[in-house]
Motif scaffolding. Structure first.
Motif, PDB file in Angstrom:
ATOM      1  N   ILE A  36       0.845  -1.198   0.000  1.00 53.78           N
ATOM      2  CA  ILE A  36       0.000   0.000   0.000  1.00 53.78           C
ATOM      3  C   ILE A  36       0.880   1.247   0.000  1.00 53.78           C
ATOM      4  O   ILE A  36       0.635   2.212  -0.738  1.00 53.78           O
ATOM      5  N   THR A  37       1.934   1.217   0.818  1.00 52.22           N
ATOM      6  CA  THR A  37       2.804   2.392   0.917  1.00 52.22           C
ATOM      7  C   THR A  37       3.466   2.708  -0.420  1.00 52.22           C
ATOM      8  O   THR A  37       3.478   3.861  -0.865  1.00 52.22           O
ATOM      9  N   ASP A 228      -7.600   4.414  -0.521  1.00 50.86           N
ATOM     10  CA  ASP A 228      -8.143   4.906   0.747  1.00 50.86           C
ATOM     11  C   ASP A 228      -7.167   5.835   1.467  1.00 50.86           C
ATOM     12  O   ASP A 228      -7.559   6.889   1.963  1.00 50.86           O
ATOM     13  N   ILE A 287      -1.845   5.777  15.966  1.00 50.58           N
ATOM     14  CA  ILE A 287      -2.534   5.721  14.676  1.00 50.58           C
ATOM     15  C   ILE A 287      -4.040   5.618  14.908  1.00 50.58           C
ATOM     16  O   ILE A 287      -4.517   4.642  15.465  1.00 50.58           O
ATOM     17  N   ARG A 289      -7.969   5.015  14.149  1.00 52.65           N
ATOM     18  CA  ARG A 289      -8.696   4.095  13.268  1.00 52.65           C
ATOM     19  C   ARG A 289     -10.189   4.388  13.374  1.00 52.65           C
ATOM     20  O   ARG A 289     -10.656   4.917  14.388  1.00 52.65           O
ATOM     21  N   THR A 308      -5.615   6.571   9.585  1.00 53.85           N
ATOM     22  CA  THR A 308      -4.470   5.776   9.163  1.00 53.85           C
ATOM     23  C   THR A 308      -3.212   6.517   9.555  1.00 53.85           C
ATOM     24  O   THR A 308      -3.264   7.623  10.093  1.00 53.85           O
ATOM     25  N   GLN A 309      -2.063   5.892   9.291  1.00 53.23           N
ATOM     26  CA  GLN A 309      -0.819   6.656   9.361  1.00 53.23           C
ATOM     27  C   GLN A 309      -0.560   7.184   7.969  1.00 53.23           C
ATOM     28  O   GLN A 309      -0.502   6.418   7.009  1.00 53.23           O
TER      29      GLN A 309
ATOM     30  N   ASP B  37       2.149  -3.501   4.821  1.00 54.97           N
ATOM     31  CA  ASP B  37       3.212  -2.635   5.338  1.00 54.97           C
ATOM     32  C   ASP B  37       3.031  -2.312   6.812  1.00 54.97           C
ATOM     33  O   ASP B  37       2.087  -1.627   7.200  1.00 54.97           O
ATOM     34  N   VAL B  39       3.736  -0.258  10.016  1.00 52.26           N
ATOM     35  CA  VAL B  39       4.168   1.127  10.234  1.00 52.26           C
ATOM     36  C   VAL B  39       4.403   1.445  11.712  1.00 52.26           C
ATOM     37  O   VAL B  39       4.951   2.501  12.041  1.00 52.26           O
ATOM     38  N   GLU B  60       0.783  -2.469  13.908  1.00 55.25           N
ATOM     39  CA  GLU B  60      -0.111  -1.658  13.069  1.00 55.25           C
ATOM     40  C   GLU B  60       0.440  -1.631  11.657  1.00 55.25           C
ATOM     41  O   GLU B  60       1.573  -1.251  11.416  1.00 55.25           O
ATOM     42  N   VAL B  62      -0.615  -0.297   7.541  1.00 53.03           N
ATOM     43  CA  VAL B  62      -1.338   0.858   7.004  1.00 53.03           C
ATOM     44  C   VAL B  62      -2.837   0.671   7.202  1.00 53.03           C
ATOM     45  O   VAL B  62      -3.542   1.591   7.590  1.00 53.03           O
TER      46      VAL B  62
END
Lengths: 356, 128
Positions: A36-37, A228, A287, A289, A308-309, B37, B39, B60, B62
């Motif tokens: 995702i990153t 997202d 983070i 949520r 999210t982060q 990922d 984080v 955690e 993403v």
């Protein structure tokens, strides 16, 4: 009951690219291909390609098409010239939102309405019910179109070799029919990532080939996960999270969408007070949520609707609804992260803006 | 899917490896792959007494936050401080540099009762 999930025309491409398929509003779509990153950063720094064929497409035609859309949407489609598009919402009559949508004026007397996948049936029923009083014809063309979104600072350069249209002349929110890689398509300079880019409508039979060509040209396939996190960094709401049948759009940063004209449900939207407002929040640590409670000075003050982060900021970011008295930019609040109250600040959105 | 035979596993996708008198704990390749990922990692403090099956760490990604459960009971003697700056070690090297914490076990029988690599592979197959 076993419900067969729907597949987009790009389904085989997703499998070939190693997409991890998940159920999204009844559609089998990739949440990610590699990371995702990485996919997120590709959109921010070069160009990413999303399959958004699951979104619904309705055509509105007829002598009263404009009159009808002015009545059922919050923005004002009377401002749209042919070849222009606008973000909008469908209000209900209880001061809430049926869906957030995009309205495109594709031709004289013809409007295309793009709606969220999860809301296709609900929107279709809602619009048909209201259309009874107007001389309009509605068509659900959702299965007639594949839709992909090419997003990022290199989107234009990636797409340009495939068309004779000078893309530098296509402004934000413009839309036009054209030929891409030899097949008929429609593009719009729109998106859901906060970056420059294009959404490309093509026939289901042509779309996979076009997808492959764009990937070969360097567009990074990006999944729902990155979609997202990107929209969240951009501060865009996701229907079912920030916006629902019960949330008043007047109490959100999207209040600009409401134009001063008669529209369905106007009294309900105007009469309600904003006891809570939709805001952006940022955390130095932790983070946030969806569903996490928000406090102010130890007292309940609201909740997180998406969090999210941020891959760009490396900090926790959230959208949520908080009490009006702590909704101003700069207000100090706390987000409860697994039993611990973490300091957070109400901030202006977008969290991340395009660099250029 | 990488499932080294030199250690034991849990149904909740932790691995546990004997290292002298201690049990080193991490999450499996399958688990890191499913999470995506990573984080942020919250590890337990040294000195904490934990019960087998107790949620003691949080990973955690993403997309989501997931609990990590102690495979065995005992005292946490060390946590992987490197994860504070490099949480992505859990993705890159889940069986090595991405370890989470070390436990001084209170009941050796608990370790022996954990899943072997072959049985854990069956658990993965059921979930995939």
């Amino acid at each position: 009951m076993l419900v067969e999930m729907k597949r987009t025309p790009m389904y085989d491409e997703h499998l070939k690219l190693g997409g991890r398929m998940v159920d999204f509003a009844g559609w089998e779509l990739p949440v990610q291909y590699t990371s995702i990153t990485k996919e997120h950063l590709a959109v921010r720094k070069s160009a990413g390609l999303f399959d958004v064929s699951h979104m619904g497409e309705f055509f509105v035609r007829g002598p009263a098409a404009l009159e009808f859309l002015r009545w059922v949407t919050l923005n004002d489609p009377a401002k749209l010239r042919v070849g222009r598009a606008q973000y909008s919402m469908l209000p209900n009559d209880k001061g809430g939102v049926v869906d957030d949508i995009y309205v495109y004026r594709t031709e004289e007397g013809v409007y295309l309405v793009v709606v969220n996948a999860a809301n296709v049936a609900k929107d279709w029923d809602h619009l048909n019910r209201l259309a009874a009083d107007f001389d309009v014809e509605l068509e659900d063309a959702s299965d007639s179109w594949a839709l992909m979104a090419l997003q990022g600072p290199e989107a234009e350069a990636t797409l340009q070799p495939f068309t004779d249209v000078d893309l530098s002349t296509v402004r934000k929110n413009a839309t036009l029919p054209l030929t891409i890689a030899g097949v008929p398509a429609r593009i719009a300079r729109t998106g859901y990532t906060g970056e420059d880019g294009f959404e490309i409508f093509a026939a289901p039979g042509d779309a996979p080939e076009l997808w492959r060509k764009l990937v070969e040209a360097g567009a990074v396939p990006a999944g729902l996960g990155a979609r997202d996190t990107l929209r969240l960094e951009a501060g865009f709401p996701l229907y079912g999270h920030e916006l629902t049948d019960d949330t008043n759009p007047r109490c959100t940063p999207l209040a600009w969408v409401i134009k001063d004209k008669p529209y369905y449900g106007r009294e309900a939207i105007e009469d309600a007070s904003c006891a809570e407002r939709m805001v952006g929040m940022m955390l130095e640590r932790g983070i946030p949520r969806e569903g996490y409670p928000v406090f102010a000075g130890g007292a309940p003050a609201g909740k997180v609707t998406s969090g999210t982060q941020s891959p760009m900021l490396k900090k926790g970011i959230a959208l949520g609804w908080v009490r009006e008295d702590v909704s101003a930019e700069g207000s100090d609040v706390e987000v409860e992260v697994r039993g611990k109250l973490m300091p957070a600040r109400v901030v202006k959105t977008p969290f991340v803006s395009p660099v250029k | 899917m990488n499932v080294p035979a030199d250690r034991k596993y849990t149904r909740s996708h932790e691995w546990a490896k004997q290292e002298g008198d201690l049990i080193v704990v991490g999450i499996s390749d399958f688990a890191q792959e499913s999470l995506g990922d990573v984080v942020f990692v919250e590890v337990p403090e040294a000195g904490r007494e934990v019960e087998a099956g107790e949620a003691v760490a949080v990973i955690e990604s993403v997309k989501t936050a997931s609990d990590v459960y102690a495979p065995v009971s005992g005292k946490v003697v060390e946590a992987n401080e490197a994860l504070a700056d490099e949480p992505e070690l859990v993705n890159g090297d889940p069986y090595g540099a991405g370890w989470l914490f070390k436990i001084e076990p209170s009941d050796p029988a608990e370790f022996e009762a954990l899943l072997g690599a072959e049985d854990y592979l069956k658990v993965i197959e059921e979930e995939s």
